[in-house]
Design a protein around this motif. Structure first.
Motif, PDB file in Angstrom:
ATOM      1  N   THR A 140       1.428  -1.217   0.095  1.00 58.12           N
ATOM      2  CA  THR A 140       0.087   0.119  -0.035  1.00 58.12           C
ATOM      3  C   THR A 140       0.710   1.381   0.147  1.00 58.12           C
ATOM      4  N   GLY A 141       2.118   1.764  -0.824  1.00 58.05           N
ATOM      5  CA  GLY A 141       2.668   2.334  -0.543  1.00 58.05           C
ATOM      6  C   GLY A 141       3.751   3.072   0.787  1.00 58.05           C
ATOM      7  N   GLN A 142       3.194   2.002   2.070  1.00 58.75           N
ATOM      8  CA  GLN A 142       4.049   2.162   3.240  1.00 58.75           C
ATOM      9  C   GLN A 142       5.684   1.739   2.626  1.00 58.75           C
ATOM     10  N   SER A 143       6.522   2.603   3.830  1.00 58.47           N
ATOM     11  CA  SER A 143       7.103   1.761   4.194  1.00 58.47           C
ATOM     12  C   SER A 143       7.545   0.095   4.510  1.00 58.47           C
ATOM     13  N   GLN A 144       8.931  -0.301   3.812  1.00 54.53           N
ATOM     14  CA  GLN A 144       8.925  -1.820   3.994  1.00 54.53           C
ATOM     15  C   GLN A 144      10.291  -1.849   4.277  1.00 54.53           C
ATOM     16  N   ASN A 145      10.532  -2.742   5.618  1.00 54.80           N
ATOM     17  CA  ASN A 145      11.726  -3.153   6.225  1.00 54.80           C
ATOM     18  C   ASN A 145      13.081  -3.212   4.926  1.00 54.80           C
ATOM     19  N   TYR A 146      13.907  -2.393   4.765  1.00 53.84           N
ATOM     20  CA  TYR A 146      15.147  -2.603   3.460  1.00 53.84           C
ATOM     21  C   TYR A 146      15.706  -3.908   3.753  1.00 53.84           C
ATOM     22  N   GLU A 147      15.825  -4.393   4.319  1.00 54.24           N
ATOM     23  CA  GLU A 147      16.528  -5.751   4.718  1.00 54.24           C
ATOM     24  C   GLU A 147      16.226  -6.851   3.681  1.00 54.24           C
ATOM     25  N   GLU A 148      14.671  -6.085   4.180  1.00 56.99           N
ATOM     26  CA  GLU A 148      13.923  -7.441   3.581  1.00 56.99           C
ATOM     27  C   GLU A 148      14.215  -6.865   2.139  1.00 56.99           C
ATOM     28  N   TYR A 177      16.121  -5.763   0.686  1.00 56.48           N
ATOM     29  CA  TYR A 177      17.539  -5.537   0.232  1.00 56.48           C
ATOM     30  C   TYR A 177      18.150  -7.128  -0.529  1.00 56.48           C
ATOM     31  N   ASN A 178      17.457  -8.040   0.289  1.00 55.60           N
ATOM     32  CA  ASN A 178      17.377  -9.428   0.398  1.00 55.60           C
ATOM     33  C   ASN A 178      16.376 -10.299  -1.351  1.00 55.60           C
ATOM     34  N   GLN A 230      18.149 -11.438  -3.813  1.00 59.96           N
ATOM     35  CA  GLN A 230      17.312 -13.021  -4.800  1.00 59.96           C
ATOM     36  C   GLN A 230      16.215 -13.017  -6.252  1.00 59.96           C
ATOM     37  N   ASP A 231      16.102 -11.818  -6.723  1.00 64.73           N
ATOM     38  CA  ASP A 231      16.294 -11.555  -8.140  1.00 64.73           C
ATOM     39  C   ASP A 231      17.081 -11.245  -8.640  1.00 64.73           C
ATOM     40  N   LEU A 232      18.722 -10.779  -8.844  1.00 60.06           N
ATOM     41  CA  LEU A 232      19.203 -11.034  -8.951  1.00 60.06           C
ATOM     42  C   LEU A 232      20.345 -12.179  -9.369  1.00 60.06           C
ATOM     43  N   LYS A 233      20.154 -13.375  -8.246  1.00 60.13           N
ATOM     44  CA  LYS A 233      20.524 -14.687  -8.610  1.00 60.13           C
ATOM     45  C   LYS A 233      19.731 -15.691  -9.534  1.00 60.13           C
ATOM     46  N   GLU A 234      18.973 -14.821  -9.153  1.00 61.96           N
ATOM     47  CA  GLU A 234      17.709 -15.321 -10.471  1.00 61.96           C
ATOM     48  C   GLU A 234      18.604 -15.305 -12.268  1.00 61.96           C
TER      49      GLU A 234
END
Length: 119
Positions: free
Chosen positions: A62-70, A72-73, A77-81
């Motif tokens: 909903t546009g709320q701030s997300q945990n930056y560590e999550e 980043y991870n 993961q997307d980059l490795k894929e």
């Protein structure tokens, strides 16, 4: 304050603005400020144009701030894929290139045989 109607030449839509005149001290000349109110419909009624609501993010948040560590991870993961997929495509490309070279040699041999039989 007054209402100003301007027609968009490309779309043919008539927009209605609220215009306010003021004196510009730096340029020593009158100037205007315009604020969009809306656009005219076929009957001459003004349809207000307000700010559009922000579209929800593609991931459903909903546009709320997300945990930056999550975040980043998730990016790692997307980059490795994507790197894995690129490696697979490179290997497939090398195989196809090798097969193409073999096929070209075969076609050259067939062409040579056809030319020698025809003479």
């Amino acid at each position: 304050m007054s209402l100003v109607k301007l027609k968009d030449k490309k779309s043919g839509t008539v927009y209605v603005y609220e215009s306010e005149s003021y004196w510009d001290k730096e340029k020593k000349a009158p100037r205007n400020r315009r604020k969009l109110i809306g656009k005219l419909d076929e009957n001459g009624n003004i349809i207000p144009t307000g700010r559009k609501k922000a579209a929800p993010a593609k991931d459903g948040s909903t546009g709320q701030s997300q945990n930056y560590e999550e975040l980043y991870n998730s990016c790692i993961q997307d980059l490795k894929e994507k790197e894995r997929k690129i490696t697979e495509l490179i290997i497939e490309n090398e195989k196809l290139s090798s097969q193409l070279k073999k096929d070209q040699k075969i076609f050259q041999q067939i062409g040579a045989l056809v030319r020698s039989d025809g003479s």
